[in-house]
Write an enzyme that holds these catalytic residues in place. Structure first.
Site, short mmCIF file in Angstrom:
data_model
loop_
_atom_site.label_atom_id
_atom_site.label_comp_id
_atom_site.label_asym_id
_atom_site.label_seq_id
_atom_site.Cartn_x
_atom_site.Cartn_y
_atom_site.Cartn_z
N ARG A 58 0.88 -0.85 -0.27
CA ARG A 58 -0.33 0.01 -0.05
C ARG A 58 0.87 0.98 -0.11
NH1 ARG A 58 -5.36 1.09 3.80
NH2 ARG A 58 -6.10 0.03 2.22
N HIS A 85 -6.73 0.82 -6.46
CA HIS A 85 -7.56 -0.20 -4.81
C HIS A 85 -7.89 -1.49 -5.74
CE1 HIS A 85 -7.60 -1.04 -1.07
NE2 HIS A 85 -8.44 -0.51 -0.76
N GLN A 88 -10.09 -3.68 -3.91
CA GLN A 88 -11.19 -3.30 -3.27
C GLN A 88 -11.91 -3.41 -4.57
OE1 GLN A 88 -12.12 -1.70 -0.37
NE2 GLN A 88 -13.48 -2.06 -1.28
N ASP A 186 -18.05 6.80 -1.72
CA ASP A 186 -16.58 6.59 -0.35
C ASP A 186 -15.87 8.01 -0.10
OD1 ASP A 186 -13.83 6.57 0.34
OD2 ASP A 186 -12.48 6.14 -1.71
N CYS A 224 -16.11 1.66 0.62
CA CYS A 224 -15.00 0.25 0.70
C CYS A 224 -15.02 0.81 2.62
CB CYS A 224 -13.90 1.37 -0.38
SG CYS A 224 -13.74 3.59 -0.01
N ARG A 252 -13.67 -9.37 1.08
CA ARG A 252 -11.94 -8.64 0.11
C ARG A 252 -10.98 -9.86 1.00
NH1 ARG A 252 -9.27 -3.44 1.06
NH2 ARG A 252 -7.72 -4.68 0.17
#
Ligand code: CP
Ligand code: NVA
Length: 268
Positions: A58, A85, A88, A186, A224, A252
């Protein structure tokens, strides 16, 4: 697992998922290896490749995770960068499939900033036959670099017809949500961007009960997480039976386990 930013879901789902697959995961936080500060990304990638079977990272800049991929001899998984991402989006579309039992021909509308999560929803959605609408304030796309906006729109225009899916960018939340099967939102400011945006321009894009009423009656609500309640969505909307964010969080792990199993079993 290399983290330049905080995480709950990504860290725990990869750690537990790796254990479920019979392996083990090591957490390296921002202070542990000081990626790009203590030594180069290239040297880190070469050294880690001699110890481990895969790397998940990340990062702030997408170039950092891409460089890890270039210089390592083991698979590298993007656990969120400024650009995308992907883990996700895999979990999000798995969750849509669980709830709707189909993907092809659905409409997903995303409210907020055309950010890393939105871009991955576009890349994944188009290939799955899901038409995606990004509903964002006009001011927020004007200053985006090409790879974060114009190139994504151009990619969708090129690829969309192959899959019967489209990308639409709208600045009108009430029009955008019409006919939506999946309503997604988000945070308005992503990690590393705090204090850089005016929240006032995002307020018309807040998902509240009144806006959600304009979606299809059986539409599901995705996020998310982490969420900031009363910014991008109201707490009330997040607790409707249509809201599936905790299924997404669980998925996930299952989606990532499939990614890891395919890498490790394929023998890359
Ligand atoms: N959705 C997500 O990536 O959550 P974390 O930042 O907690 O990992
Ligand atoms: N867009 C958000 C997603 C967090 C999981 C961020 O990058 O902070």
């Amino acid at each position: 697992m290399i983290f330049q930013k905080p995480s709950l879901r990504t860290r725990v789902s990869f750690q537990i998922g790796m254990a479920q697959l019979g392996g083990q995961a090591i957490y390296l936080g921002p202070e542990d290896i000081k990626l790009g500060k203590r030594e180069t990304t290239e040297d880190i990638a070469i050294v880690l490749s001699s110890y481990v079977d895969g790397i998940m990272a990340r990062t702030f800049e997408h170039k950092t995770v891409a460089d890890l991929g270039e210089f390592s001899s083991v698979p590298v998984i993007n656990g969120l960068s400024q650009w995308t991402h992907p883990c996700q989006a895999l979990a999000d579309y798995l969750t849509v499939w669980e709830k709707k039992r189909r993907l092809d021909g659905l409409k997903l509308v995303f409210f907020g900033d055309f950010n890393n999560v939105a871009r991955s929803l576009v890349f994944g959605g188009i290939k799955l036959g899901v038409s995606v609408t990004i509903a964002c304030p006009a001011e927020t796309i004007d200053d985006k670099p090409a790879e974060e906006y114009a190139d994504v729109v151009a990619w969708a225009k090129e690829e969309g017809p192959k899959y019967g899916a489209t990308l639409t960018v709208s600045h009108n939340p009430r029009e955008a949500i019409e006919g939506a099967d999946v309503v997604y939102t988000d945070v308005w400011e992503s990690m590393g961007e705090k204090g850089t945006k005016s929240k006032d321009i995002f307020r018309p894009f807040q998902l509240d009960r009144e806006l959600f009423k304009l979606a299809k009656p059986d539409a599901i609500i995705e996020h998310c997480l982490p969420a900031i309640y009363d910014e991008e969505l109201t707490y009330e909307v997040s607790r409707l039976p249509n809201a599936v964010m905790f299924d997404q969080a669980e998925n996930r792990m299952h989606a990532q386990n499939a990614v890891m199993a395919s890498f490790f079993h394929a023998g890359y």
